[in-house]
Design an enzyme around this catalytic site. Structure first.
Site, mmCIF file in Angstrom:
data_model
loop_
_atom_site.group_PDB
_atom_site.id
_atom_site.type_symbol
_atom_site.label_atom_id
_atom_site.label_comp_id
_atom_site.label_asym_id
_atom_site.label_seq_id
_atom_site.Cartn_x
_atom_site.Cartn_y
_atom_site.Cartn_z
ATOM 1 N N SER A 280 10.239 -22.375 -14.517
ATOM 2 C CA SER A 280 9.022 -22.354 -13.704
ATOM 3 C C SER A 280 7.867 -21.615 -14.353
ATOM 4 O O SER A 280 6.711 -21.813 -13.990
ATOM 5 C CB SER A 280 9.310 -21.718 -12.335
ATOM 6 O OG SER A 280 9.890 -20.435 -12.495
ATOM 7 N N ASP A 465 4.837 -12.473 -7.170
ATOM 8 C CA ASP A 465 5.997 -11.735 -7.672
ATOM 9 C C ASP A 465 5.712 -11.287 -9.102
ATOM 10 O O ASP A 465 4.596 -11.431 -9.594
ATOM 11 C CB ASP A 465 7.267 -12.594 -7.589
ATOM 12 C CG ASP A 465 7.140 -13.904 -8.360
ATOM 13 O OD1 ASP A 465 6.464 -13.925 -9.408
ATOM 14 O OD2 ASP A 465 7.699 -14.922 -7.925
ATOM 15 N N HIS A 468 6.040 -15.109 -11.896
ATOM 16 C CA HIS A 468 5.277 -16.357 -11.927
ATOM 17 C C HIS A 468 3.772 -16.099 -11.928
ATOM 18 O O HIS A 468 3.266 -15.314 -11.127
ATOM 19 C CB HIS A 468 5.650 -17.231 -10.721
ATOM 20 C CG HIS A 468 7.102 -17.565 -10.677
ATOM 21 N ND1 HIS A 468 7.995 -16.841 -9.903
ATOM 22 C CD2 HIS A 468 7.822 -18.505 -11.339
ATOM 23 C CE1 HIS A 468 9.211 -17.351 -10.067
ATOM 24 N NE2 HIS A 468 9.124 -18.365 -10.932
#
Length: 498
Positions: A280, A465, A468
């Site tokens: 991601s 967070d 990311h």
């Protein structure tokens, strides 16, 4: 038996001669000039192209051949002195064409220790005797017009048809206008063409007018790059070629227009592909979470290369293979493509529990057999084993592989960003080294930049967070990666960067 063999040999030679004759009966268009006609090897290195390369796509090549003999750095004088004109002249036959454009380099020094390529300004018969400081040879240097006359006359003596171009304009602007060269090399080219009975296309005026119609903001970084005001991008080269075609159509007595395609399909240049696999932090993401793979295209010359981001959120080096995602990419890979790999963020997860994405630590060949909750057995390998699998399978297909250490998390201790040299960063480097792939230590490079920026500024990159990034952070990471690709001088991907 000997007689039969002789008859067959005669027939074969006769057929070969017939085919050769048929091929040589087609007229050939020869282009001569400098780097604005053919840049480098004509492969778009650095995103730069000359108009002689896309020109072929405007012609019916079943009826006419095209050969681009231009060479960067040459002037009307040095193209001859370096022996580049002689092979063209030798091959010329009646009905061939010579498209010529010189001038960009003729204004240089007549004699120096760097290039010694300049010509005397104008179209006169004056000359200057020199002892060339580069070649050591005694040389008589003539005017720009004198050299252009020689090309025209010698081509016509062979029955070929010369077409003279005024040099394309540079991407210089003065109060919204592009300076012309009608009082220098463009004007001198026109004068000589008229005096010698050659066709002339004022490419300088045509292109400058088109640039002004589009406006400077739509020309710089489109037709030219801001770093270079002389050499065109692919789109600039195509524009110049199209204007030459326009000029040919306007020349009533020039039969070259008869070989033009009615509806040419310009596909220029042929694109190579960059495939990206990862998690991601690389994937395209959504409006709030964005991986660097989504932003990488902005730093690539997308006229020559296609960026295909196949990264998928939540995946590890293990699950990207287990779920069949790698097989899908592998089938699409072709020789000459590039593969960028970054895994590690999810490899520290559970090995034998949902989400079943952890890989064994390290670089060894040890394995662990597990039974997933769907009762499907799986043999789990080390992170290094998975990375080696990607590298070697891609290389078998002729793909250049770049392994990238995972971007750092936004975790700080005593003013320093947490690094992964002792785990996935170090193992990624080791996997690249063992399997002869390129390696970029993005983890440390970005961490160094973060520390210079300070934790407060870096925090703006991470919206929810510590792992990311948002679009701004992703672009920062993509730009940093691009800077590192530039340092991979033996990897040709650096030639496709903007």
């Amino acid at each position: 038996m000997t007689r039969i063999a002789s008859i067959f040999l005669v027939l074969i030679l006769a057929l070969g001669c017939t085919n050769q004759k048929d091929d040589t009966t087609k007229p050939t268009i020869y282009t001569i000039g400098d780097s604005t006609v053919k840049n480098g090897q004509g492969d778009g290195a650095g995103g730069l192209w000359g108009w002689g390369d896309p020109l072929v796509q405007y012609f019916d090549t079943t009826k006419v051949n095209l050969e681009n003999h231009a060479l960067g750095g040459t002037s009307s004088r040095t193209f001859r002195d370096k022996g580049l004109w002689q092979p063209v002249l030798y091959k010329l036959k009646p009905g061939d064409y010579v498209l010529m454009q010189f001038g960009h380099n003729d204004s240089g020094a007549v004699n120096d220790t760097i290039r010694a390529r300049g010509t005397i300004k104008g179209t006169g018969e004056e000359s200057e005797e020199i002892d060339n400081l580069i070649t050591g040879k005694h040389e008589i240097v003539h005017s720009y017009g004198w050299y252009m006359r020689q090309y025209i006359r010698e081509a016509k003596e062979k029955g070929a048809i010369p077409v003279v171009m005024a040099p394309i304009p540079r991407n210089d602007w003065e109060e919204g206008k592009v300076p012309r060269n009608n009082n220098s090399y463009g004007g001198w080219a026109k004068t000589v063409a008229a005096e010698e009975g050659a066709f002339f296309i004022d490419l300088n005026e045509k292109m400058a007018s088109e640039m002004e119609n589009r406006g400077e903001e739509n020309v710089t970084e489109v037709l030219f790059f801001s770093r270079d005001h002389t050499h065109t991008s692919a789109k600039g080269a195509v524009l110049a070629a199209s204007l030459i075609v326009e000029g040919l159509k306007e020349l009533d007595q020039c039969k070259l227009k008869n070989y033009l395609l009615e509806d040419p399909k310009i596909s220029f240049p042929v694109k190579k592909k960059v495939f990206i696999i990862g998690d991601s932090t690389v994937a395209n993401g959504n409006d709030s979470i964005v991986g660097w793979g989504r932003e990488l295209w902005a730093f690539m010359d997308t006229t020559r290369i296609e960026v295909i981001n196949k990264a998928r959120g939540g995946r590890s080096s293990r699950t990207y293979i287990y779920e069949g995602l790698w097989d899908e990419v592998l089938q699409q890979l072709s020789a000459g493509d590039f593969l960028l790999i970054q895994f590690g963020h999810n490899d520290g997860g559970n090995i034998d529990k949902a989400k079943y994405r952890g890989s064994l630590p390290g670089m060894g060949n040890e394995t662990q057999d597990i039974l997933r909750n769907d009762s499907i057995p799986e043999t789990v390998h080390t992170y290094g084993w998975y990375m080696g699998t990607y590298i070697n399978q891609a290389k078998e297909k002729g793909v250049s592989v770049i392994v990238i250490s995972m971007i750092p998390r936004n975790i700080w201790k005593d003013g320093k960003v947490e690094r992964v040299d002792g785990s996935y960063g170090g193992w990624a480097k080791e996997a690249a080294g063992q399997n002869e792939a390129y390696f970029i230590d993005l983890n440390n490079v970005i961490a160094d930049k973060y520390e210079k920026m300070g934790a407060e500024k870096v925090k703006a990159f991470f919206p929810g967070d510590h792992t990311h990034t948002n679009a701004v952070g992703a672009k920062f990471n993509a730009e940093t990666l691009t800077e590192q690709i530039k340092n991979l001088r033996t990897c040709s991907l650096h030639r496709y960067l903007n």
